[in-house]
Scaffold this active site. Structure first.
Site, short mmCIF file in Angstrom:
data_model
loop_
_atom_site.label_atom_id
_atom_site.label_comp_id
_atom_site.label_asym_id
_atom_site.label_seq_id
_atom_site.Cartn_x
_atom_site.Cartn_y
_atom_site.Cartn_z
N CYS A 106 6.17 11.39 -28.88
CA CYS A 106 5.84 12.04 -27.43
C CYS A 106 4.46 11.54 -26.82
O CYS A 106 3.48 11.66 -27.85
CB CYS A 106 5.80 13.56 -28.02
SG CYS A 106 5.18 14.68 -26.50
N CYS B 2 1.52 14.50 -27.15
CA CYS B 2 0.89 14.88 -28.41
C CYS B 2 -0.25 14.22 -28.44
O CYS B 2 -0.59 12.87 -27.79
CB CYS B 2 2.06 14.69 -29.65
SG CYS B 2 3.19 15.72 -29.53
N HIS C 286 3.31 20.52 -30.12
CA HIS C 286 4.66 20.07 -29.25
C HIS C 286 5.75 21.15 -29.50
O HIS C 286 6.57 21.36 -28.46
CB HIS C 286 5.18 18.91 -30.25
CG HIS C 286 6.26 18.22 -29.71
ND1 HIS C 286 6.27 17.42 -28.63
CD2 HIS C 286 7.68 18.44 -29.87
CE1 HIS C 286 7.44 16.87 -28.16
NE2 HIS C 286 8.37 17.67 -29.15
N ASN D 111 8.02 23.12 -15.09
CA ASN D 111 9.35 23.05 -15.22
C ASN D 111 9.65 23.27 -16.69
O ASN D 111 9.22 22.47 -17.55
CB ASN D 111 10.10 21.62 -14.81
CG ASN D 111 9.72 21.55 -13.26
OD1 ASN D 111 9.70 22.43 -12.59
ND2 ASN D 111 9.47 20.26 -12.91
N HIS E 212 7.30 18.39 -24.70
CA HIS E 212 6.09 19.01 -24.95
C HIS E 212 5.68 19.96 -24.00
O HIS E 212 5.87 19.82 -22.66
CB HIS E 212 4.90 17.82 -25.01
CG HIS E 212 3.67 18.29 -25.65
ND1 HIS E 212 3.29 17.82 -26.75
CD2 HIS E 212 2.51 18.94 -25.11
CE1 HIS E 212 2.05 18.33 -27.17
NE2 HIS E 212 1.68 19.23 -26.16
N HIS F 249 4.23 21.63 -21.00
CA HIS F 249 3.39 20.84 -19.85
C HIS F 249 3.67 21.28 -18.68
O HIS F 249 4.77 21.80 -18.34
CB HIS F 249 2.95 19.37 -20.15
CG HIS F 249 4.42 18.67 -19.53
ND1 HIS F 249 5.51 18.80 -20.34
CD2 HIS F 249 4.85 18.09 -18.45
CE1 HIS F 249 6.68 18.19 -19.65
NE2 HIS F 249 6.20 17.81 -18.34
N GLN G 234 2.51 20.55 -14.25
CA GLN G 234 2.24 19.49 -13.44
C GLN G 234 1.13 20.21 -12.29
O GLN G 234 1.21 21.24 -12.07
CB GLN G 234 3.32 18.55 -12.59
CG GLN G 234 4.15 18.07 -13.60
CD GLN G 234 5.02 17.03 -13.37
OE1 GLN G 234 4.78 16.05 -12.55
NE2 GLN G 234 6.63 17.55 -13.58
#
Length: 347
Positions: free
Chosen positions: A70, A73, A116, A156, A167, A169, A171
């Site tokens: 990933c 991470c 994660h 999303n 992971h 996250h 934007q």
């Protein structure tokens, strides 16, 4: 909160946000990366009048890597990632495969935690508060860029949404124009003021509070409801009771209460379809006023949270009417959706 700004090996900016003021971030990105090359271009549709980002370089972006590879991470045990440190609280960096870049705007990735295997709903209130602080700080920094007209912070979640990295996250997009969705809200806001002399966002919230059957939860400083004309099967709008145009203008009381309310909403979303169901896919989106739009102080900051799952094992697809004419058909009455979201409240 402590903010540390550094750069990655290819020159992209990386910002750490830490809860502890004495945190030291001095790790260096040792990857042999070439400078980022993008081909982002904004083209305007002459028929619809909206803008489309053409970004062919995104075809080569990382796609569903295994957990031990990933890129979000921390860098550990000799494996180097986008985050040079071996741990972090919240990290934000320029997207390596941006939809918008240079004079066409800016795209950033927000890593909510170094863990994660957790989702946003699994964060502590302290962690969620730090994410809110990062969103606010990035909004302020991007507002200073001449090419950015509007900032959009979003998450999303779920493969059904099209997420390519597991992971936790989100934007941030810094658009070089005012988005079509926001343009529509601004026009509705102006027409409502001309017709009634009142603020549209204030009246929307007041109506929901008065009618009550679409309210999902209330706090002292926030109210969440399924909108009267919800587009999606389960859709919630979260408004601060004191209207502000963007994240920068939330007061301390609203910032303090936000993690409690938002985490409860996310946890309810994961319980909508009952035990044993996979995590609910969703999009969470902050609607903020454009920076230089006339009447921006009239705009009402709010968060929109919705899922494309309409019932157990079935998704809401945007077919002919929705995709072809932008006319949504919702199978779940908003009042029924609100009732379900009240039923699954934390005990």
């Amino acid at each position: 909160m402590k903010k540390t700004v550094t750069t990655l090996a290819d020159g992209r900016e990386l910002i750490y946000y830490d809860r502890a003021d004495d945190t030291v971030r001095d790790a260096v990105d040792e990857r042999p990366l070439d400078a980022v090359s993008t081909s982002s271009e904004i083209r305007r549709d002459p028929l619809l009048g909206d803008s489309v980002a053409i970004a062919s370089h995104r075809q080569g972006r990382t796609y569903h890597p295994p957990a031990d590879e990933c890129p979000l991470c921390p860098s550990r045990n000799g494996r180097l990632s986008e985050i040079p440190d071996d741990d972090y609280d919240v990290a934000v960096f320029e997207n390596r495969f941006p939809s918008l870049a240079g004079d066409s705007g800016r795209c950033e990735v927000v890593c909510f935690t170094s863990d994660h295997d957790v989702s946003f709903a699994g964060l502590t209130e302290e962690q969620a508060a730090l994410v809110l602080a990062a969103w606010t700080d990035r909004t302020a920094d991007l507002a200073a860029l001449p090419q950015v007209a509007q900032v959009f912070c979003f998450e999303n979640r779920g493969a059904e949404i099209g997420v390519t990295l597991g992971h936790p996250h989100g934007q941030i997009y810094g658009y070089p124009f005012v988005t079509p969705r926001t343009e529509l809200m601004l026009r509705s806001m102006e027409a409502h003021r001309a017709d009634t002399g009142r603020n549209l966002f204030d009246d929307v919230v007041a109506r929901e509070l008065s009618e009550g059957d679409r309210i999902v939860l209330e706090g002292e400083h926030w109210v969440a409801f399924v909108p009267y004309a919800a587009h999606w099967p389960y859709e919630v709008h979260l408004h601060p009771r004191r209207r502000v145009p963007d994240l920068r203008e939330l007061d301390e009381a609203a910032r303090t209460e936000f993690p409690q309310v938002y985490l409860e909403l996310l946890r309810r979303f994961d319980r909508i379809f009952g035990p044993g169901e996979p995590p609910t896919p969703y999009i969470s989106a902050w609607h903020q006023a454009p920076f230089r739009a006339p009447g921006r102080e009239e705009f009402g900051l709010h968060l929109e949270l919705f899922t494309i799952r309409r019932t157990s094992g079935k998704l809401k697809f945007l077919a002919g009417s929705e995709s072809g004419m932008n006319v949504f058909i919702n199978d779940v009455p908003p009042e029924a959706a609100a009732q379900r979201l009240r039923e699954v409240a934390s005990k």
